[in-house]
Design an enzyme around this catalytic site. Structure first.
Site, PDB file in Angstrom:
ATOM      1  N   ARG A 163       0.876  -1.187   0.000  1.00  0.00           N
ATOM      2  CA  ARG A 163       0.000   0.000   0.000  1.00  0.00           C
ATOM      3  C   ARG A 163       0.904   1.224   0.000  1.00  0.00           C
ATOM      4  NH1 ARG A 163      -2.733   2.887   4.458  1.00  0.00           N
ATOM      5  NH2 ARG A 163      -4.660   3.870   3.718  1.00  0.00           N
ATOM      6  N   ASN A 181      -6.913   8.121   2.909  1.00  0.00           N
ATOM      7  CA  ASN A 181      -6.511   7.504   4.173  1.00  0.00           C
ATOM      8  C   ASN A 181      -7.286   8.095   5.340  1.00  0.00           C
ATOM      9  OD1 ASN A 181      -4.460   5.856   5.772  1.00  0.00           O
ATOM     10  ND2 ASN A 181      -4.200   7.899   6.683  1.00  0.00           N
ATOM     11  N   HIS A 196      -8.527   0.017  10.110  1.00  0.00           N
ATOM     12  CA  HIS A 196      -7.181   0.181  10.651  1.00  0.00           C
ATOM     13  C   HIS A 196      -7.219  -0.197  12.125  1.00  0.00           C
ATOM     14  CE1 HIS A 196      -5.904   3.265   7.329  1.00  0.00           C
ATOM     15  NE2 HIS A 196      -6.328   2.105   6.860  1.00  0.00           N
ATOM     16  N   TYR A 215      -5.319  -0.419  15.597  1.00  0.00           N
ATOM     17  CA  TYR A 215      -4.233  -0.065  16.505  1.00  0.00           C
ATOM     18  C   TYR A 215      -4.723  -0.320  17.940  1.00  0.00           C
ATOM     19  CZ  TYR A 215      -1.829   1.879  12.457  1.00  0.00           C
ATOM     20  OH  TYR A 215      -1.202   2.022  11.243  1.00  0.00           O
ATOM     21  N   GLU A 261      -4.388  -1.234   7.706  1.00  0.00           N
ATOM     22  CA  GLU A 261      -3.229  -0.855   8.521  1.00  0.00           C
ATOM     23  C   GLU A 261      -3.395  -1.535   9.868  1.00  0.00           C
ATOM     24  OE1 GLU A 261      -2.437   3.240   9.310  1.00  0.00           O
ATOM     25  OE2 GLU A 261      -2.608   3.859   7.219  1.00  0.00           O
ATOM     26  N   TRP A 281       1.562  -1.620   9.073  1.00  0.00           N
ATOM     27  CA  TRP A 281       2.165  -0.278   9.072  1.00  0.00           C
ATOM     28  C   TRP A 281       3.450  -0.334   9.903  1.00  0.00           C
ATOM     29  CZ3 TRP A 281       0.571   4.087   6.481  1.00  0.00           C
ATOM     30  CH2 TRP A 281       1.331   5.233   6.729  1.00  0.00           C
TER      31      TRP A 281
END
Length: 542
Positions: free
Chosen positions: A81, A158, A225, A227, A254, A284
């Site tokens: 990506r 994004n 994403h 995290y 990500e 990432w």
């Protein structure tokens, strides 16, 4: 993630998708277009299932690091990506530059996901651009991207919404999708979630079917994403299964693993769930982060993987073990249904208290063997402990004076798996130090905050032979305590700390190194340890 992570005041209940009967269908015309969605899954133009296994690369900030594409491919990735800018916030990537990136992705046999990063955190970050502006950028690149549908996925923007009124994400997302389709784009379109990509308020989850239905070509995939919001297995599996059960395509676009001040992401579950559900993931990021804790490689050097990089490429459910090259590059034949022959019975060597090497006679295949999976057999169950592209592998993280049973499977590029080899029983040594180890240790504090800090330990093998299995010992002088560690497992008694390796850091090649990261608690003073030993031998400090 170079942008700030979401600040959590607490999770609210996530919205829910429609009933499981809601199902994403692909239009017949999409089949001739290249990569597309079929029955809720990402497939290639020939109908072969394609599961992304790759990384993010910050091209727009490091345009001179194009060698990175070859490097991540050499480590097994099938997708990259690529971070681009439409000029709203950073220097605009020109049509010629984007064309060159696509060409290099193809030359390195990588599927290329292109994203505009300027939209990051819109609504909360005043510098962010809109999805409409991102759509205009893609339309300006239409001549470059037309005809590349087999190789390129367009990720509109994004993390295109922050935490301020994330419900505002839905309509601009639909409008941007329609704008690209009206301009004639036939590529698979990827859309990121609000809440800085993490959708912790469930807006994308609740509105996914509506957004998907707005794409007249039914060629849309959602990107979450993950995290520190996703620090429990339940949160991760609930979110991914909600999309899968609704027949809606999704990937982890990500994710991070190292903990930060907001929490400790459960990357093991992310990767295991993605493998079980056959969903893509893109870690990432390759290198160059403002916070280097998220760098997979140190200084863009593929020979210096961080502990995070080792986890992604070489750990359980990692890229080396699970990635399959896209068939458009010749990486497998969807018509190939013939499995490889069973490998020969493995034999053990270099047996220590915590590690050993296994070697076996190579399997054969009508097209070609691409890798091997080594499993531990226990009664009627088995678990994967290592993967290799050759007929030998180091197995690490074992317990001293314990008998293990191992076997091997072979696999080919089409995903066919062989019958299991015969088994071998191996008993590890009783333990004890390894004399004559040559080593040096570098210790550094990456960051500090009241009551806590983040550290990193790099262990370098200065000898001429590989170290397989190790124990690092050192002592804190000021009452510091290790609270979490990645790349190793700590035990602490008072100030004395002993660290044993994770499976992906257990072998330190001659002249090579491994890195262990950790967070810790501290008082007013945080003096670095001054002495280290590896397997009982004193190490130099650097």
């Amino acid at each position: 993630m170079l942008t700030r992570l979401v600040t959590l005041l607490g999770l609210v209940a996530l919205g829910v998708l429609g009933p499981a009967t809601a199902h994403a269908q692909s239009s017949p015309g999409a089949l001739a277009t290249g990569i597309h969605i079929s029955d809720g899954r990402l497939v290639e133009g020939n109908g072969n299932d394609f599961i992304m296994r790759g990384v993010n690369h910050a091209h727009t900030w490091y345009p001179g690091e194009t060698q990175s594409l070859a490097d991540v491919k050499a480590l097994g990735a099938n997708t990259v990506r690529v971070v681009l800018s439409n000029g709203h916030r950073w220097t605009k990537n020109s049509a010629a530059d984007v064309a060159a990136v696509v060409s290099q992705c193809k030359a390195n046999r990588l599927i290329c996901v292109l994203e505009v990063h300027d939209t990051t955190g819109y609504g909360e970050d005043a510098a962010a651009g809109t999805l409409d502006q991102a759509a205009d950028y893609w339309i300006g690149l239409k001549d470059v991207l037309a005809g590349e549908e087999n190789y390129v996925i367009v990720n509109i923007g994004n993390e295109p919404w922050g935490n301020t009124n994330p419900a505002g994400w839905t309509d601009p997302t639909i409008a941007a999708i329609k704008k690209l389709r009206n301009a004639g784009f036939e590529h698979t379109i990827m859309v990121d979630a609000p809440n800085w990509g993490q959708d912790w308020q469930g807006v994308m989850r609740a509105n996914a079917q509506t957004v998907y239905d707005a794409d007249t070509t039914s060629n849309l995939i959602f990107s979450i994403h993950m995290y520190s919001v996703y620090d429990t297995a339940q949160e991760i599996t609930d979110y991914l299964n909600a999309f899968v059960n609704a027949g809606l395509p999704i990937l982890i676009g990500e994710f991070g693993g190292p903990p930060d001040q907001w929490g400790d992401p459960d990357e093991d579950t992310m990767m295991a769930a993605a493998q079980q559900l056959r969903l893509g993931y893109l870690a990432w990021s390759w290198s160059g982060n403002t916070d280097p804790i998220l760098d997979l490689s140190i200084g863009f050097d593929p020979s210096r993987l961080s502990s995070w990089g080792q986890r992604i490429f070489n750990g359980a459910n990692g890229i080396a073990q699970t990635s399959r090259e896209a068939t458009v590059f010749g990486g497998g034949n969807p018509g190939d249904t013939q499995a490889p022959t069973a490998p020969g019975t493995p034999t053990a060597s270099a047996v220590t208290a915590t590690s050993l090497s296994l070697t076996w006679t190579a399997a054969t295949d009508n097209v070609g063997v691409t890798g091997y999976d080594v499993v531990r057999v226990s009664g009627g169950s088995e678990s994967t402990v290592a993967a290799s592209t050759t007929n030998t592998v180091a197995v690490t993280g074992l317990t001293a004076d314990t008998t293990y049973t191992f076997a091997v499977y072979a696999r080919d590029a089409a995903g066919n798996r062989s019958a299991r080899s015969a088994t071998v029983n191996v008993t590890t040594d009783e333990g004890g130090s390894t004399p004559g180890v040559g080593c040096s240790v570098g210790y550094r504090i990456i960051g500090e905050w009241p009551g806590g800090f983040q550290g990193e330990i790099t262990i370098r093998n200065t000898g001429t032979t590989a170290i397989s299995g190790w124990t690092l010992a050192f002592a804190f002088a000021n009452g510091q305590t290790v609270t979490n560690m990645w790349g190793g497992t700590p035990t602490q008694n008072g100030g004395a700390v002993r660290v044993t390796p994770a499976s992906y850091t257990s072998t330190i090649p001659a002249a090579g190194s491994v890195t262990v990261g950790f967070t810790g608690s501290k008082g007013a003073t945080n003096t670095a340890p001054t002495a280290f030993s590896l397997n009982g031998s004193t190490c130099a400090t650097t």
